[in-house]
Design a protein around this motif. Structure first.
Motif, short mmCIF file in Angstrom:
data_model
loop_
_atom_site.label_atom_id
_atom_site.label_comp_id
_atom_site.label_asym_id
_atom_site.label_seq_id
_atom_site.Cartn_x
_atom_site.Cartn_y
_atom_site.Cartn_z
N PRO A 139 0.85 -1.20 0.00
CA PRO A 139 0.00 0.00 0.00
C PRO A 139 0.88 1.25 0.00
N PRO A 140 0.29 2.42 -0.32
CA PRO A 140 1.09 3.66 -0.30
C PRO A 140 1.46 4.07 1.12
N ALA A 141 2.40 5.00 1.23
CA ALA A 141 2.89 5.42 2.55
C ALA A 141 1.76 5.92 3.46
N GLU A 142 0.78 6.63 2.88
CA GLU A 142 -0.30 7.21 3.69
C GLU A 142 -1.08 6.13 4.45
N TRP A 143 -1.07 4.92 3.92
CA TRP A 143 -1.82 3.82 4.53
C TRP A 143 -1.38 3.57 5.98
N TYR A 144 -0.07 3.81 6.21
CA TYR A 144 0.51 3.38 7.48
C TYR A 144 0.44 4.44 8.58
N GLY A 145 -0.16 5.60 8.30
CA GLY A 145 -0.28 6.63 9.34
C GLY A 145 1.07 7.00 9.91
N ASP A 146 1.24 6.79 11.22
CA ASP A 146 2.50 7.14 11.87
C ASP A 146 3.50 5.99 11.86
N PHE A 147 3.28 4.99 11.06
CA PHE A 147 4.21 3.84 10.93
C PHE A 147 4.51 3.22 12.29
N GLU A 148 3.48 3.02 13.10
CA GLU A 148 3.75 2.64 14.48
C GLU A 148 4.28 1.22 14.64
N GLN A 149 4.12 0.38 13.62
CA GLN A 149 4.70 -0.97 13.73
C GLN A 149 5.83 -1.17 12.71
N ARG A 150 6.50 -0.09 12.34
CA ARG A 150 7.55 -0.26 11.32
C ARG A 150 8.70 -1.11 11.82
N GLU A 151 8.97 -1.06 13.15
CA GLU A 151 10.03 -1.90 13.71
C GLU A 151 9.68 -3.37 13.56
N ASN A 152 8.40 -3.64 13.38
CA ASN A 152 7.93 -5.02 13.22
C ASN A 152 7.83 -5.37 11.74
N GLY A 153 8.42 -4.54 10.88
CA GLY A 153 8.40 -4.82 9.44
C GLY A 153 7.09 -4.46 8.77
N VAL A 154 6.34 -3.56 9.39
CA VAL A 154 5.05 -3.16 8.83
C VAL A 154 5.18 -1.73 8.29
N GLY A 155 5.20 -1.60 6.97
CA GLY A 155 5.37 -0.27 6.37
C GLY A 155 6.82 0.18 6.34
N ALA A 156 7.76 -0.74 6.56
CA ALA A 156 9.17 -0.35 6.65
C ALA A 156 9.67 0.24 5.31
N VAL A 157 9.23 -0.35 4.22
CA VAL A 157 9.70 0.14 2.91
C VAL A 157 9.15 1.53 2.64
N ARG A 158 7.88 1.71 2.89
CA ARG A 158 7.28 3.04 2.64
C ARG A 158 7.88 4.08 3.59
N TYR A 159 8.18 3.66 4.79
CA TYR A 159 8.79 4.58 5.75
C TYR A 159 10.14 5.06 5.21
N LEU A 160 10.90 4.11 4.67
CA LEU A 160 12.20 4.43 4.09
C LEU A 160 12.05 5.48 3.00
N GLN A 161 11.08 5.29 2.17
CA GLN A 161 10.87 6.23 1.06
C GLN A 161 10.50 7.63 1.58
N THR A 162 9.68 7.67 2.62
CA THR A 162 9.30 9.00 3.13
C THR A 162 10.51 9.68 3.76
N ARG A 163 11.36 8.89 4.42
CA ARG A 163 12.57 9.46 5.02
C ARG A 163 13.49 10.04 3.95
#
Ligand code: SF4
Length: 426
Positions: free
Chosen positions: A274-298
Motif C-alpha cells: 500500500p502507499p505510505a499514507e496507509w501506514y499513518g505514523d508507521f507505528e509498527q515499522r520496527e515489526n516490518g510493517v510499512g518499513a519500505v514506505r517509511y524508508l521512502q518517506t525518510r
C-alpha cells in the motif's frame, strides 16, 4: 534491588555523591525492583532515598529535586524476564550453535515492551505485575496475540497455562491501558477462520487495541520444520484478503486501517505494498510493517544536497527480502544524489537462505561480498545488523569489518542519514 552503573556530571545523582556500585534500596520506604520503580518514583519533587554505598554503609537522603534537574543515574542492565512459552517457531530455536549467549535468551518482558516496543505475550505476569502496569500506566504495550481462541493460542505458544488473552486485555483496557498487537501467521493453525476470529475479537475491544499486524512466520534452516512451515503464496494472499476486509471496515468506522499486513506478507503474496499514507505514523515499522514506505518517506524528507554524490558508485548491502523492493527506493535516491547505487542483496550464510532480513546478516557475509569491490566509493550497511556494541550476529565488529574492506562503509537506518551524516565505521 538495583545498582548504579554510572553517574552523569552536573546531575542530582552526582550532587548526592552516588557512585558506580551503589545499591539503590528504596524510595519513601518502597523497595526498588528495577528501572521502572526508579524512574517513576524519582519523578516526584521530594522523596527519601535509601542506598547502600559500595563500602557497605547505608545512607538515607532527603531529596529535593530542583525542577528540570536530571537524576543522571544510569542503572546496571535489568534482569530480563524469561519466557514461559515454547513456540515451535521461536527465533531462539532457529539460531545455529555457537552464537553469543545473549542470542539464546527467550525474553518475554512487559517492561521492555513498554520501553522499547518489544512484543510480549503477557503469559508470565504475576498479580504484582498487573498492578504495576496499571499504576505506572505502562501504555501502549506491544502484545503478541497470535490467536484469541484460548486453545489455539496455548497450542501456538506451547503453554497450557497461558491465560485467555481477551479477558486479560479487556481487564487492562478497562484501566486505561492500550496495545499494539501482532499475529504471527502459522499456516494451518491461526490463519483462515481463526484469523477472522482473532481480528474480530481484537476489534471488539474498541479503541484499546491501537493496531494489529499480521506477520508471516519466519523460520531459519535450524527451526523445527517438522512442526511448523512458512505460508505459501496463496496462503499469504488469503491472509491479506482478511486483513483488507478488516482494514476497510476500520477505515469506515474509525478513519484508519487499524489492521496491517507486514511488508513480508505482501512480498510473499506477490502483491504490491500500500502507499505510505496507509501506514499513518508507521507505528509498527520496527515489526516490518510499512518499513519500505517509511524508508521512502525518510529519503524524500532528507536534507541531501541535490547532486552531492554525483558520479559516485555506492553499494547498498541488504538481505534478500529487500532486494526486490529496493529498486523503487533507489530510483528516488539516484535522482536526488546523482550517484549510481548497486543493491547487494546477500543470502544469509549463518541462518540459511530462508532468513531474508538485513538485520540478521552476519559480518562474514558482508565481508565476502565487499572485499573485492574496490570499484565502489562507499558501501551502506544496515544499522540494524549490529547491536549497541557494533557486533554483527556472528560477533564480527563493524570497525574490524570496515578495516578489511577497500571502500569506506557507513551504517545506516534509512540511507538518507548516511548520505548527510558522518561516517560511523571506516
Ligand atoms: S514467546 Fe515464543 S517466540 Fe517469543 S521467546 Fe517465547 S517461545 Fe520464543
Amino acid at each position: 534491588m538495583i545498582r548504579v552503573q554510572a553517574v552523569a556530571p552536573d546531575s542530582l545523582g552526582a550532587a548526592l555523591e552516588l557512585v558506580p556500585g551503589t545499591e539503590l534500596l528504596s524510595i519513601n520506604g518502597r523497595p526498588l525492583e528495577d528501572f521502572l520503580d526508579w524512574e517513576f518514583l524519582t519523578a516526584d519533587e521530594q522523596f527519601v532515598l535509601q542506598v547502600r554505598l559500595p563500602s557497605g554503609q547505608e545512607v538515607e537522603y532527603d531529596v529535593e529535586r530542583p525542577e528540570g534537574m536530571p537524576m543522571g543515574v544510569m542503572l546496571e542492565p535489568p534482569r530480563i524476564r524469561r519466557c514461559a512459552n515454547h513456540c515451535d517457531f521461536c527465533f531462539v530455536d532457529g539460531n545455529p550453535q555457537g552464537l553469543r549467549q545473549a542470542l539464546y535468551i527467550r525474553d518475554d518482558d512487559y517492561r521492555l515492551s513498554f520501553r522499547y516496543g518489544n512484543f510480549a505475550t503477557l503469559t508470565n505476569l504475576k498479580p504484582w505485575d498487573l498492578a504495576r502496569i496499571v499504576e505506572y500506566r505502562l501504555s501502549p504495550l506491544y502484545v503478541s496475540v497470535h490467536a484469541t481462541d484460548p486453545v489455539v493460542r496455548r497450542w501456538l505458544l506451547r503453554n497450557p497455562e497461558a491465560p485467555d488473552v481477551i479477558p486479560q486485555l479487556r481487564w487492562f483496557a478497562e484501566r486505561g491501558i492500550t496495545f499494539h498487537t501482532q499475529v504471527v501467521l502459522v499456516p494451518g493453525v491461526n490463519d483462515g477462520p481463526q484469523l477472522m476470529r482473532t481480528l474480530t475479537d481484537l476489534y471488539g475491544l474498541g479503541d484499546a487495541v491501537l493496531s494489529v499486524s499480521v506477520v508471516p512466520v519466519a523460520l531459519t534452516e535450524f527451526s523445527k520444520h517438522a512442526l511448523v512451515r512458512q505460508p505459501t503464496r496463496e496462503e499469504c494472499r488469503a491472509a491479506l484478503a482478511i486483513v483488507d476486509d478488516f482494514a476497510a471496515r476500520a477505515l469506515a468506522d474509525r478513519g484508519l486501517p487499524w489492521c496491517y499486513g507486514a511488508d513480508d506478507l505482501y512480498l510473499q503474496a506477490d502483491v504490491p505494498l500500500p502507499p505510505a499514507e496507509w501506514y499513518g505514523d508507521f507505528e509498527q515499522r520496527e515489526n516490518g510493517v510499512g518499513a519500505v514506505r517509511y524508508l521512502q518517506t525518510r529519503i524524500q524528507a532528507a536534507q541531501i544536497e541535490p547532486g552531492s554524490w554525483r558520479g559516485k558508485r555506492i553499494g547498498i548491502v541488504t538481505g534478500t527480502a529487500m532486494g526486490p523492493l529496493l529498486p523503487q527506493v533507489v530510483t528516488d535516491l539516484e535522482a536526488l544524489t546523482g550517484a549510481h547505487f548497486e543493491i547487494l542483496a546477500l543470502e544469509n550464510t549463518l541462518f540459511g537462505p530462508s532468513v531474508t532480513t538485513a538485520g540478521l546478516l552476519p559480518g562474514k557475509a558482508v565481508l565476502t561480498a565487499l572485499k573485492t569491490r574496490a570499484d565502489l566509493d562507499l558501501a551502506l550497511l544496515s544499522a540494524e545488523s549490529v547491536n549497541d556494541d557494533l557486533l554483527f550476529m556472528d560477533d564480527m565488529e563493524a570497525h574490524d569489518l570496515a578495516a578489511q574492506l577497500p571502500m569506506p562503509v557507513k551504517l545506516s537506518y534509512d540511507f538518507a542519514d548516511a548520505l548527510v551524516g558522518e561516517e560511523v565505521a571506516a
